[in-house]
Design a protein around this motif. Sequence first.
Motif, mmCIF file in Angstrom:
data_model
loop_
_atom_site.group_PDB
_atom_site.id
_atom_site.type_symbol
_atom_site.label_atom_id
_atom_site.label_comp_id
_atom_site.label_asym_id
_atom_site.label_seq_id
_atom_site.Cartn_x
_atom_site.Cartn_y
_atom_site.Cartn_z
ATOM 1 N N ASP A 1 -14.126 18.005 -1.898
ATOM 2 C CA ASP A 1 -14.775 18.455 -3.129
ATOM 3 C C ASP A 1 -14.247 17.669 -4.327
ATOM 4 N N LEU A 2 -12.965 17.269 -4.246
ATOM 5 C CA LEU A 2 -12.411 16.445 -5.336
ATOM 6 C C LEU A 2 -12.984 15.030 -5.265
ATOM 7 N N VAL B 1 -15.615 2.842 2.292
ATOM 8 C CA VAL B 1 -14.175 3.056 2.237
ATOM 9 C C VAL B 1 -13.735 4.016 3.334
ATOM 10 N N ARG B 2 -14.476 5.092 3.488
ATOM 11 C CA ARG B 2 -14.136 6.075 4.513
ATOM 12 C C ARG B 2 -15.414 6.681 5.038
ATOM 13 N N ARG C 1 -9.697 0.672 -0.705
ATOM 14 C CA ARG C 1 -8.754 1.260 0.261
ATOM 15 C C ARG C 1 -7.325 0.975 -0.151
ATOM 16 N N PHE D 1 -15.055 12.470 -7.972
ATOM 17 C CA PHE D 1 -14.783 11.068 -8.360
ATOM 18 C C PHE D 1 -16.048 10.235 -8.193
ATOM 19 N N TRP E 1 -16.544 9.442 2.930
ATOM 20 C CA TRP E 1 -17.169 9.035 1.658
ATOM 21 C C TRP E 1 -18.634 8.702 1.898
ATOM 22 N N MET F 1 -4.722 17.479 -8.821
ATOM 23 C CA MET F 1 -4.518 18.733 -8.097
ATOM 24 C C MET F 1 -4.316 19.882 -9.081
ATOM 25 N N VAL G 1 -4.745 14.233 -2.262
ATOM 26 C CA VAL G 1 -5.925 14.464 -3.095
ATOM 27 C C VAL G 1 -7.169 13.910 -2.428
ATOM 28 N N MET G 2 -6.992 12.752 -1.762
ATOM 29 C CA MET G 2 -8.145 12.064 -1.203
ATOM 30 C C MET G 2 -8.664 12.731 0.060
ATOM 31 N N LEU H 1 -6.221 2.850 -3.306
ATOM 32 C CA LEU H 1 -5.991 4.276 -3.114
ATOM 33 C C LEU H 1 -4.979 4.543 -2.003
ATOM 34 N N GLY H 2 -4.440 3.489 -1.413
ATOM 35 C CA GLY H 2 -3.397 3.673 -0.412
ATOM 36 C C GLY H 2 -3.897 4.132 0.940
ATOM 37 N N PHE H 3 -5.160 3.832 1.274
ATOM 38 C CA PHE H 3 -5.639 4.167 2.611
ATOM 39 C C PHE H 3 -5.169 3.084 3.586
ATOM 40 N N GLN I 1 -9.279 16.004 0.016
ATOM 41 C CA GLN I 1 -10.079 17.139 -0.451
ATOM 42 C C GLN I 1 -11.449 16.625 -0.862
ATOM 43 N N PRO J 1 0.821 -1.206 0.000
ATOM 44 C CA PRO J 1 0.000 0.000 0.000
ATOM 45 C C PRO J 1 0.855 1.255 0.000
ATOM 46 N N SER J 2 0.510 2.176 -0.862
ATOM 47 C CA SER J 2 1.222 3.445 -0.871
ATOM 48 C C SER J 2 0.556 4.339 0.165
ATOM 49 N N ASN J 3 1.131 5.493 0.391
ATOM 50 C CA ASN J 3 0.521 6.368 1.381
ATOM 51 C C ASN J 3 -0.698 7.040 0.785
ATOM 52 N N SER J 4 -1.669 7.296 1.634
ATOM 53 C CA SER J 4 -2.889 7.937 1.174
ATOM 54 C C SER J 4 -2.551 9.310 0.599
ATOM 55 N N PRO J 5 -2.927 9.563 -0.639
ATOM 56 C CA PRO J 5 -2.550 10.835 -1.258
ATOM 57 C C PRO J 5 -3.380 11.993 -0.708
ATOM 58 N N ALA K 1 -11.267 12.673 -12.947
ATOM 59 C CA ALA K 1 -12.262 12.193 -11.984
ATOM 60 C C ALA K 1 -12.865 10.875 -12.478
#
Lengths: 693, 174
Positions: A341-342, A364-365, B146, A346, A368, B115, A336-337, B149-151, A339, A330-334, B130
């Motif tokens: 409004d962004l 997921v969150r 998750r 999606f 969300w 961004m 972007v996620m 998206l790297g959560f 924000q 897993p990469s780190n949560s960006p 998007a």
Amino acid sequence: MAPLPSLMEELMEEILLRFPADDPGSLLRAALVCKSWYRLVFGPDFNHRFREFHQRSPPVLGFFCDIFRSSRYGTEAVDACRGRILFYEKDKKVSLQCMALNFIVWNPITGKKSMSLPEVPMKILLPTDTWNAALLCDDGGLGPFRVVVVVATVQGFTYACVYSSEQHVWSNPISTQKPGVRLLKGRNALIGNALYFKCNESRILEYDMSKQELSLISLPPLCWNRCVSLMTAEDSGLGFAVVRESKLCAWSREVDLDGNGRWTEKGTFELDKLLPFSDMSTLRRRHRPAAAVLLSYLLPPLILKTKNQTCFRRRFRAFPPIAPKSDQPPSNSPAVMDQLDLVSEFLLRLPPDEPACLVRASLVRKSWLGILSDPVFIRRYRAFHRTPPLMGLFQNLRFEDENDSIPRFVPAVVPSPLSQPELQFLGTNKTVMDCRHGLVLVRLANGGLVVWDPITRIQHQLPPVPEGPFRQDYFTAAVICARAMCDHFDCRGSPFRVVFAATESTNEDTAIWVSVYSSHNQAWTTSTAGHFGPPITSASDVMGSSLLAGGGLHFNLNRGRRIVRYDLDGDVLSEIDPPPLPLDNIVLMAMEHGGLGAAAMVNYSVHIWSRGDNDAWMIHQVISLDPLITMRMGNPETVQLVIGAAEMSGYLFVTTHNQIYSLDLKSGRLNKISDNGTYLTVFPYECFYTLSL
Amino acid sequence: MAAPESGDGNNGAARMVTLISSDNTRFEVEAAAASLSQTLQLTILDGGGGGGDGIPLPNVDSATLSKVLEYCIKHAPAAANGGAPNATAVDRAELERFDNEFVNIDQSVLYSLIMAAHNLEIEGLQSLVAKKVADMIKGKSPMEIRRTLGFPDPTPEEQAEMNAHMLEYGWAYE
């Protein structure tokens, strides 16, 4: 250490009897300590004495739980008693005409499985009938047992019959007439000599086994429409538990000398102290019913444990871990996620024809879930996608030997939020008459009309259709959203209208009248009537299903020989000549520009005609199906028909070789929807599925 | 000042503007392409970004900016035609193919693009990225989303809530 004197043997037995029943391993380990203990534990009486000693509260070793809709076949745990489990064997042959109740009783400790019980001696059961069953054992799960089955049929009868393992037969069923009763799944409660089962409309069915009587008990109004779990109350009477807000409430029923029952609330438990939710009060409203479902499984151990003042242990694990670990680190949560409004941009683009992806994304969150259930987002989502997706098709299946019909639902999205079980309430001998703007119009066996929202499950029962100026030899009906200036992509909760149109045919002419129901006024108005041309010549399908186009409802009349238009704004009935298409298979459709169209199958091609502004029919499109469907031309079995059109999403429905296909008019693509179709008219259900409604 | 009338890109067809990325790299592009950005459009209409001045973009690095400009240059002609009502089917198909290729990129690049498109307010690009993220989400279980998206993995409490939710919406997990 000095060896235990032999005098101690009796005492030892008393000690071993007090070993904890919910830790069966401890007794086995003790038996291996020395030969005398082994003899004691495995001695002839010990088993019996141990059970007797712990009789009052046999331990909960675990419980069975059916994973929701895990499979359509296989077995389903129905009840458990004294170490035995009652399983229902799902029917291997799927049949719409009858349902067989087959049971197995199993003792997981001895591994002994009873022979399958003989089939329950009920009359033919329909898949829409509801049932529940109970297992009764008198002693430690080794002696004879009984199985009680209760069935509520859609015809309004309630039956009960008892199987005895000693006689190996079912008793003759007793029955009473109790219209409108549906039995719900869930554990029964055995109080004295009576069994209690949960029913619809917050009622309980009581089966008194000594008096051989069936009766209904209502739950207290405070607990209506809540998920309750039946149980034995502290005073050994009937009780139940229910979740209200963040509290678990226990109720019990006291019966006075005259036999009148009265419910009283006996106690409450704060759930946040019991359940592993961090803060029950912040738990979203929609999760509360889920918590109640959880509890209905959890209650038996919960009650046992709370009595002993020991801490409640969570044993529930209905689902396996959600997904296997992916190989990708897993990469780190960006950023972007973070924000929102962004993120809402999606989520806005998640496809409406895959409704499950909205549900899954909401997990997921928390943020969300917040976005996806926000009414502003939901309005945006519907406006962004505009065309409601095709969720599936309704069809009315008719049985050849009887006049009954059963509505069936064929999902067009996978997984589908709507499935056949949701239609249970429709029962048999009911007909889907129309689907539009997220609503389904159902005609009941007694002629009454019900407008039903399958997603919210809200039903609206209409008053009877008033007498018209002419007879109702033939009729059709339509449901339409009645909100002014509505685009019809977001009509949930809007007022609606039902248009009922009937035809009287005499030897001289055909007379048609229309009656309109408005949900706003909750009343019917007989609006317009008129005489239309020569008498009806066909015997069936005199009035076809409705189509909304250009501000009017259109019906096929006399199997497509004429088209009747009812102008919604002007309240005017008029007649339209059909396009030159073969009779008996003309399906009306809405054209892209909003006008009226008609389609039919001509020589293995779909011919589409469109009605222009000058009221003249023009051929619009011919779509040849032979490159799309494999078939043997000329084979009489290759009957191809157009069986319906979706007004908003631009599909035609075609049947061939008993299969139903959707034909996307925009892309020309053909998709198989059902392998098991008929030539019967389809009612497409087009609707957005979003988290909040 | 020879500011073009709004909505008419022809006046600036030959006009070039300079954009300066956060790491001080200078990009010279046609004003019409840069004007796809609502943020830049106003500056450009005011005559900014020409000559040696350049418009500094402190939030966008050079790698991302070059990618953004690749999109803008490709889409500028169609945008100048007012959305492309008279574009041929071939042109539309070509743009669609370009768009599909364009977002077929590493996730970190995609996030930078999101961004940048957001900051620069490039409507078409915002919509494109998007949609790409939506495509990454659909058809996956919550856990897969998750991980994609790297959560971080859910805590046991979150897992319990997820289980409850899954019970309620059992149909979505069939």
